[in-house]
Design an enzyme around this catalytic site. Sequence first.
Site, PDB file in Angstrom:
ATOM      1  N   ASN A  26     -13.073   3.750  -6.326  1.00 33.50           N
ATOM      2  CA  ASN A  26     -12.550   4.024  -4.992  1.00 33.50           C
ATOM      3  C   ASN A  26     -11.912   5.404  -4.950  1.00 33.50           C
ATOM      4  OD1 ASN A  26      -9.442   3.993  -4.249  1.00 33.50           O
ATOM      5  ND2 ASN A  26      -9.702   2.751  -6.106  1.00 33.50           N
ATOM      6  N   CYS A  54      -2.174   8.656  -8.994  1.00 33.32           N
ATOM      7  CA  CYS A  54      -3.396   8.452  -8.222  1.00 33.32           C
ATOM      8  C   CYS A  54      -4.398   9.564  -8.519  1.00 33.32           C
ATOM      9  CB  CYS A  54      -3.074   8.417  -6.732  1.00 33.32           C
ATOM     10  SG  CYS A  54      -4.419   7.764  -5.747  1.00 33.32           S
ATOM     11  N   GLY A  66     -11.009  -2.885 -12.116  1.00 34.75           N
ATOM     12  CA  GLY A  66     -11.748  -4.108 -12.394  1.00 34.75           C
ATOM     13  C   GLY A  66     -11.821  -4.417 -13.877  1.00 34.75           C
ATOM     14  N   GLY A  88      -7.820   7.836  -0.937  1.00 31.22           N
ATOM     15  CA  GLY A  88      -7.020   9.001  -0.565  1.00 31.22           C
ATOM     16  C   GLY A  88      -5.692   8.674   0.081  1.00 31.22           C
ATOM     17  N   LEU A  89      -5.094   7.555  -0.310  1.00 36.40           N
ATOM     18  CA  LEU A  89      -3.758   7.169   0.156  1.00 36.40           C
ATOM     19  C   LEU A  89      -3.654   7.057   1.676  1.00 36.40           C
ATOM     20  CD1 LEU A  89      -1.527   9.328  -2.239  1.00 36.40           C
ATOM     21  CD2 LEU A  89      -2.295   6.977  -2.556  1.00 36.40           C
ATOM     22  N   LYS A 101       0.846  -1.189   0.000  1.00 33.77           N
ATOM     23  CA  LYS A 101       0.000   0.000   0.000  1.00 33.77           C
ATOM     24  C   LYS A 101       0.884   1.243   0.000  1.00 33.77           C
ATOM     25  CE  LYS A 101      -3.886   1.874   2.693  1.00 33.77           C
ATOM     26  NZ  LYS A 101      -4.696   2.165   1.498  1.00 33.77           N
ATOM     27  N   ASN A 119       5.304   1.132  -2.642  1.00 35.37           N
ATOM     28  CA  ASN A 119       4.648   2.170  -3.431  1.00 35.37           C
ATOM     29  C   ASN A 119       4.829   3.501  -2.710  1.00 35.37           C
ATOM     30  OD1 ASN A 119       2.207   3.968  -4.027  1.00 35.37           O
ATOM     31  ND2 ASN A 119       1.965   2.403  -5.603  1.00 35.37           N
TER      32      ASN A 119
END
Length: 304
Positions: free
Chosen positions: A68, A129, A216, A71-72, A44, A98
């Site tokens: 989603n 992101c 997805g 927000g990290l 993550k 990451n």
Amino acid sequence: MNLSVKLPGLNLKNPIMPASGCFGFGKEYSEYYDLSLLGGVMMKAATQFERLGNPTPRVAETSAGMLNAIGLQNPGVQQIIDHEVPRLAKYDTSIIANIAGSSIEEYEFVAASFNQTTDVDALELNISCPNVKEGGIQFGTDPFMAKKVTEVVKKASNKPVYVKLSPNVHNIVEMAKAVEEAGADGLSMINTLTGMKIHLPSRKPLIANKTGGLSGPAIKPVAIRMIYEVRQQVSIPIIGMGGITSAEDVLEYLIAGADAVAVGTANFQNPFVCVDIINELPEVLEQYGFNSIEDVIEKRGITV
């Protein structure tokens, strides 16, 4: 059958790894199976300080995937180095950290922080992101900024750097070439597409952040197309991702131009999906006339 793949900094026993953000730090999944079965684990995202993430609701199911806007959310890079990395390092698998940030200085700090540990094998540079209001999106959509942050991270880090590309751009090849010129050791692609879902009773966006990242099976054809285009123009390795649910999907990615893959959203539907794909892969490769992962990579684009 030999499923191994060698990439900069990564000696993968197989090309399958869970994607960043869909596996946490592996703790919950380790209760289901031995993480040593995986080619690698993409952790993550890490930022300089703890982030609580975006307001809720921040996840929404769609007809062929999910949105989603997390927000990290993460405990901060030092907590990750001190507590999460040592636990993952107990497993015989590659670890990819990451890294994210809202400024070049933050990216530099986080990248340099991971120099403290030899247990992290490579960095995935998250410039793409789409759901963080500060930073992220500007780096991922502007070739100059993408090149600049890649150069800074490469200088700060003693590990190979894989730049995660955003699909929310006019020309993905231009972005790929920019970060390759900046010294990127590889690419990971694609990140999520920006999307929205309306809550009909309230007539407002379902996600508090209004927009979120679509992932997805819905995005797989986009990812395949972009990887195919980028592979024609760059020589560095590509870790492909976006909608993978089966061994057939993996083979499609490899033929399009990827050298390994990451499985994301499917982990939420089936926590065993990565292991299932690893087990199914030899039979699928044999079915289509391949005897190893390297064989696929060598023969892709060649019609016999």
